[in-house]
Design a protein around this motif. Sequence first.
Motif, mmCIF file in Angstrom:
data_model
loop_
_atom_site.group_PDB
_atom_site.id
_atom_site.type_symbol
_atom_site.label_atom_id
_atom_site.label_comp_id
_atom_site.label_asym_id
_atom_site.label_seq_id
_atom_site.Cartn_x
_atom_site.Cartn_y
_atom_site.Cartn_z
ATOM 1 N N UNK A 11 0.833 -1.201 0.000
ATOM 2 C CA UNK A 11 0.000 0.000 0.000
ATOM 3 C C UNK A 11 0.866 1.248 0.000
ATOM 4 N N UNK A 12 1.945 1.189 0.778
ATOM 5 C CA UNK A 12 2.856 2.333 0.821
ATOM 6 C C UNK A 12 3.570 2.492 -0.515
ATOM 7 N N UNK A 13 3.933 1.380 -1.142
ATOM 8 C CA UNK A 13 4.560 1.437 -2.460
ATOM 9 C C UNK A 13 3.619 2.093 -3.466
ATOM 10 N N UNK A 14 2.336 1.721 -3.382
ATOM 11 C CA UNK A 14 1.348 2.294 -4.309
ATOM 12 C C UNK A 14 1.195 3.786 -4.091
ATOM 13 N N UNK A 15 1.188 4.198 -2.824
ATOM 14 C CA UNK A 15 1.033 5.615 -2.522
ATOM 15 C C UNK A 15 2.225 6.406 -3.075
ATOM 16 N N UNK A 16 3.407 5.955 -2.761
ATOM 17 C CA UNK A 16 4.606 6.655 -3.229
ATOM 18 C C UNK A 16 4.661 6.665 -4.756
ATOM 19 N N UNK A 17 4.346 5.539 -5.357
ATOM 20 C CA UNK A 17 4.357 5.449 -6.815
ATOM 21 C C UNK A 17 3.324 6.385 -7.430
ATOM 22 N N UNK A 18 2.152 6.482 -6.799
ATOM 23 C CA UNK A 18 1.103 7.363 -7.318
ATOM 24 C C UNK A 18 1.543 8.818 -7.234
ATOM 25 N N UNK A 19 2.177 9.174 -6.100
ATOM 26 C CA UNK A 19 2.665 10.540 -5.943
ATOM 27 C C UNK A 19 3.715 10.872 -7.002
ATOM 28 N N UNK A 20 4.560 9.909 -7.287
ATOM 29 C CA UNK A 20 5.686 10.161 -8.202
ATOM 30 C C UNK A 20 5.274 10.095 -9.668
ATOM 31 N N UNK A 29 9.622 16.638 -2.837
ATOM 32 C CA UNK A 29 8.234 16.934 -2.452
ATOM 33 C C UNK A 29 7.595 15.741 -1.756
ATOM 34 N N UNK A 30 7.855 14.542 -2.260
ATOM 35 C CA UNK A 30 7.292 13.333 -1.631
ATOM 36 C C UNK A 30 7.920 13.124 -0.258
ATOM 37 N N UNK A 37 13.132 9.553 3.318
ATOM 38 C CA UNK A 37 14.252 10.197 2.630
ATOM 39 C C UNK A 37 14.109 10.006 1.123
ATOM 40 N N UNK A 38 14.663 10.925 0.327
ATOM 41 C CA UNK A 38 14.634 10.761 -1.128
ATOM 42 C C UNK A 38 15.228 9.426 -1.583
#
Length: 326
Positions: A11-20, A29-30, A37-38
Amino acid sequence: MGRKASTQEDSMLRLVAHLYYVRELNLKEISEITSLSPATISRMNRLARERKVVTISVAADDSDFDDISARLSEQLDTPFAITPGHRVDSIKRSRISGAAAAPTVLERLPYDGIVGLSAGHTINGMLASLGKDPRPRLGLLPLMGGWNAAYPHLDANTLVRGMAERFQATSYPLHAPALCDTVESRRTILLNDTVRATTERWDHLDAAVYGIGAPGMLQTSTYAWTGSDDAKIAKEFNELGVVGNILGHLYDIDGKIVQHEWTERLITVSLEQLERVKTSIALLCGETKVKALVGLARTGMSSLIITDDLTALSTLEFLADEAAGA
């Protein structure tokens, strides 16, 4: 508990991927949003691709080069593949064309057998853009000796070794110069056991991929064209009507092979060996290589010629002018 943790991680991977990828936020920004961290975000994006949380596709090229390649193939009786052209300097243009040609070349190479390669900017661009594609039963070797190891794009051994690493294949280096001082020194070098271990495999080539030499292809045209600073050789080529060379074998605009002592001093695959190769792919581009392209096609030596659309269009114009003046 393990499954729940895995679900949370996805779920966290999906969130980060969606943001990016979807919202097009950058790593900084993320990071501000998630407190990650970046570097962590970058690793998560990579993991998302590996787990197919994110799949990336590239839209098909809207450019239709089928008509251009068909016209060239019909007029020159040789199969053509066309890549997108770019009006940049000759070196960048060659590398871009080589990179664009890579998928076309890759699908024609065997998984088992011997493949020969030449050096040059176009070949360098093609090899540098290849992804990993395991072909452990493949053997790779130079088709000519080395022009100048100080320049990576002219060092065939370096290019072959790099391609072998991507393919998990075997490379056979050729520790010999492309141009020898004399015909006699060439004969001596070819008797060396280490050199013969590679050159004898030229009799068993399953595929060959090479660039084409042509006059004036670089600012330092005399050296780039002949491997020597001797302007006399280039002048003699011009007087003989030479428009290009295929692995050191000179030819004119009609595709006829031109004999010259220069070729006899080269450590290169022979015409007879090259003629036996079923998959023989030439890559070249640029307005200075239009005549070289035409002459090459007329030699009948290449089973496929790859060039960019700008060179292809210039070639069609040349053929039209040639026909009108006949």
